[in-house]
Design an enzyme around this catalytic site. Structure first.
Site, PDB file in Angstrom:
ATOM      1  N   VAL A  44      11.445  -6.421   8.080  1.00  0.00           N
ATOM      2  CA  VAL A  44      10.215  -6.106   7.351  1.00  0.00           C
ATOM      3  C   VAL A  44       9.293  -5.243   8.206  1.00  0.00           C
ATOM      4  CG1 VAL A  44       8.171  -7.043   6.207  1.00  0.00           C
ATOM      5  CG2 VAL A  44      10.377  -8.184   5.930  1.00  0.00           C
ATOM      6  N   CYS A  45       9.159  -5.615   9.474  1.00  0.00           N
ATOM      7  CA  CYS A  45       8.298  -4.850  10.381  1.00  0.00           C
ATOM      8  C   CYS A  45       8.784  -3.410  10.536  1.00  0.00           C
ATOM      9  CB  CYS A  45       8.257  -5.505  11.759  1.00  0.00           C
ATOM     10  SG  CYS A  45       7.594  -7.160  11.771  1.00  0.00           S
ATOM     11  N   THR A  46      10.081  -3.234  10.552  1.00  0.00           N
ATOM     12  CA  THR A  46      10.642  -1.884  10.674  1.00  0.00           C
ATOM     13  C   THR A  46      10.168  -1.007   9.520  1.00  0.00           C
ATOM     14  OG1 THR A  46      12.570  -2.714  11.880  1.00  0.00           O
ATOM     15  CG2 THR A  46      12.797  -0.572  10.797  1.00  0.00           C
TER      16      THR A  46
END
Length: 210
Positions: A44-46
């Site tokens: 998700v952070c990517t």
């Protein structure tokens, strides 16, 4: 003490992917968005870091600096940025704080209370006066909507300079609400574009800074 809207954002010195920064000095007279990530090499952070890098030109137009933070070391960040650039078809163009000792995360209350190895998905919008204007916290499983953060910045910058508020779902360019502090007789002088009086407490006017 937990942070609240209107508090001065805690200052700090940190190592980032673009060198050492002293936060308040780095902000200067700009607005800022500080947003945290649970860990490097997470899916998700990517997508979030990639999304923000694509939106950065819009934040630049609004004099907003972007700063991300993840509680992993600098070497890990640099490797992760390579993955982000590759998978999200972008180039991360803002600094990412390395915070392996959770110094900045703890200053801002970003550490998950049950899982102390992870920062939650926090967002802070900070004004040129270094005060916190917005705080949002998302669960780890939900990616953020950065268009919404940009929308809020538009509202914050508008309402900081004019006696207006923005209604539900407002977007840049739409009508705004005249605050209750403005008397009816003062409206023509303050808002020469005209206004609508829907109720005594609900008066709208075209966005004044366009």
């Amino acid at each position: 003490m937990s942070l609240r809207l209107g508090d001065v954002a805690p200052d700090f010195t940190a190592e980032t992917t673009q060198g050492t920064i002293k936060f308040h000095e780095w902000l200067g007279n700009s607005w800022g968005v500080l947003f945290s990530h649970p860990a490097d090499f997470t899916p998700v952070c990517t997508t979030e870091l990639g999304s923000m890098s694509k939106l950065k030109p819009e934040f630049d137009k609004r004099n907003v600096k972007i700063l991300a933070i993840s509680a992993d070391p600098l070497e890990s960040h640099l490797k992760w940025i390579g993955d982000i650039n590759e998978t999200q078809n972008t180039s991360v163009n803002y600094p990412l704080i390395a915070d392996p000792e959770f110094k900045v995360a703890n200053l801002y209350g970003m550490v998950h209370p049950a899982i102390d190895k992870f920062t939650v998905r926090s967002v802070f919008v900070i004004g040129p006066d270094k005060k916190i204007k917005l705080m949002i916290t998302y669960p780890a499983s939900t990616g953020r909507n950065f268009d919404e953060i940009l929308r809020v910045v538009d509202s914050l910058q508008l309402t900081a300079n004019y006696s207006v508020a923005t209604p539900a779902n407002w977007k840049h360019g739409e009508d705004v609400i005249i605050t209750a502090a403005v008397k009816d007789e003062d409206i023509p002088g303050k808002f020469p574009k005209g206004h609508k009086r829907i109720k005594p407490y609900l008066r709208t006017t075209p966005q004044p800074n366009l």
